[in-house]
Design an enzyme around this catalytic site. Structure first.
Site, mmCIF file in Angstrom:
data_model
loop_
_atom_site.group_PDB
_atom_site.id
_atom_site.type_symbol
_atom_site.label_atom_id
_atom_site.label_comp_id
_atom_site.label_asym_id
_atom_site.label_seq_id
_atom_site.Cartn_x
_atom_site.Cartn_y
_atom_site.Cartn_z
ATOM 1 N N HIS A 1 0.857 -1.181 0.000
ATOM 2 C CA HIS A 1 0.000 0.000 0.000
ATOM 3 C C HIS A 1 0.893 1.231 0.000
ATOM 4 C CE1 HIS A 1 -3.611 2.427 0.800
ATOM 5 N NE2 HIS A 1 -2.779 3.200 1.468
ATOM 6 N N CYS A 2 0.723 2.092 -0.984
ATOM 7 C CA CYS A 2 1.554 3.287 -1.140
ATOM 8 C C CYS A 2 0.799 4.502 -0.616
ATOM 9 C CB CYS A 2 1.935 3.480 -2.605
ATOM 10 S SG CYS A 2 2.997 4.909 -2.885
#
Length: 396
Positions: free
Chosen positions: A192-193
């Protein structure tokens, strides 16, 4: 202290901080000051900050900071997206204001006169890749497409086995993961960025890689262009000539360098700071792009790297236990049997270790089908192909 020594010390400290932040967790730096600096930068500084806030302002202030941390780090939010756009806008503004007036110059021909337009286009393409990665579907697994993803990614029965997502209540295809921040299952989940406010998964890894590579090229081009601007100003203003003729400084690099650097810092400090900033960002982008390019080459994800590491550690412990049991059994048998003459030192030196005899730990990645196939799977994910859609229509 001379200017050149100050610059050298500043450069070494900057390099130490960057290397510690990026590489401090590598096994080669275990037990070194670089690992301790990495720990301080990534955890210790924040922990000391919380303690200081609690000591000065009390428990309520700590709870307020933790609630902000929860909002920024554990829930979808546009904070980092806004920061990214601000960094891009401010950096471009300072570059345009401080350097465009010197183009064309001594080393930058008239061809670069249009840089004010092409650079804006380059920044626009970078923002486009950013928005594309941020708002593209990463490959959300739903009840309608779960069977197709199960066909596209078979279970290896090593790190992926048939199971149900406890949150979504649907079967979990191999290579998928439930993201606790986005609250959804993502196919070929990588990570997850926070900068994208989105997961990086099967369908948007290609956009993410394009984003990293394009921004790396932008930063490198900015460094080179600013370097040519400064070199051109040195030539046009005849700084070296003035220093050697009017001030009597010896015409050698060792004698001239500190005076030239001092003049640049006094006259073009904005360009120097921009070059340093772009260089640091380039190091970050290059390391991150190289890491993910290697993952694409081997058809592995960040999530799978962690899973494989856990699996390999478990296998290693099992093999160590078997080797220890075999060695103990051999020693017991040796005590009850006739004593053998001791082996020579050379035989002992070249003898295989019991751990080697117990079986090597081999990572068996069934998804790695060769570099070309692996790269093509990133460029053209299975869920975007006609075969995937045909499978979906048959199942429905």
């Amino acid at each position: 202290m001379d200017v050149q020594w100050l610059l050298i010390i500043h450069g070494l400290l900057t390099l130490l901080v960057v290397v510690s932040f990026l590489c401090g967790q590598w096994p080669i730096f275990e037990g070194t000051p670089i690992q301790r600096i990495h720990y301080f930068l990534t955890f210790g500084a924040y922990d000391y900050f919380l303690r200081f806030v609690g000591f000065v302002f009390g428990e309520k202030a700590i709870n307020a900071i933790l609630s902000v941390e929860y909002f920024c780090c554990d829930r979808p939010n546009p904070v980092l997206q806004i920061i990214y756009l601000a960094i891009i806008g401010i950096t471009y503004y300072f570059i345009a204001k401080s350097s465009f007036s010197y183009i064309p110059g001594y080393y930058l021909s008239g061809f670069h006169r249009s840089s004010r337009y092409t650079s804006l286009l380059g920044v626009g393409i970078g923002v486009f890749f950013f928005l594309l990665t941020s708002f593209a579907d990463p490959g959300t697994v739903k009840a309608e497409n779960v069977s197709q993803y199960q066909s596209a990614y078979p279970y290896d029965n090593i790190i992926y086995t048939e199971k149900e997502c406890s949150t979504c209540k649907i079967p979990k295809p191999a290579r998928s993961k439930h993201c606790s921040i986005c609250n959804r299952c993502v196919a070929r989940f990588d990570h997850h960025c926070g900068w994208m406010n989105n997961c990086i998964g099967e369908r948007n890894t290609r956009y993410f890689m394009a984003f990293l590579l394009w921004h790396l090229f932008l930063c490198l081009y900015g460094i080179v262009a600013l370097g040519f601007v400064l070199a051109g100003r040195l030539k046009e203003l005849r700084v070296v000539y003035i220093l050697t003729v009017y001030y009597g400084i010896e015409n050698s690099f060792r004698k001239l360098a500190p005076h030239v650097v001092q003049w640049l810092l006094g006259s073009y400090n904005t360009q120097i700071l921009l070059m340093v900033f772009l260089a640091v960002v380039s190091l970050l982008l290059a390391s991150f792009f190289g890491y993910h390019a290697n993952l694409c080459r081997t058809n592995t994800t960040t999530n799978e790297t962690v899973k494989w590491q856990d699996h390999m550690n478990w296998l290693r412990k099992v093999n160590e236990a078997r080797a220890s049991a075999a060695a103990l059994k051999a020693s017991i048998n040796g005590m009850s049997s006739k004593r053998k003459p001791p082996d020579s030192k050379w035989k002992t030196f070249f003898r295989r270790s019991p751990l080697e005899d117990s079986g090597a730990v081999v990572k068996n990645n069934i998804y790695d089908k060769g570099i070309l196939h692996n790269v093509w799977e990133v460029i053209s994910p299975p869920s975007t192909r006609r075969s995937f859609l045909r499978t979906k229509s048959k199942s429905s």
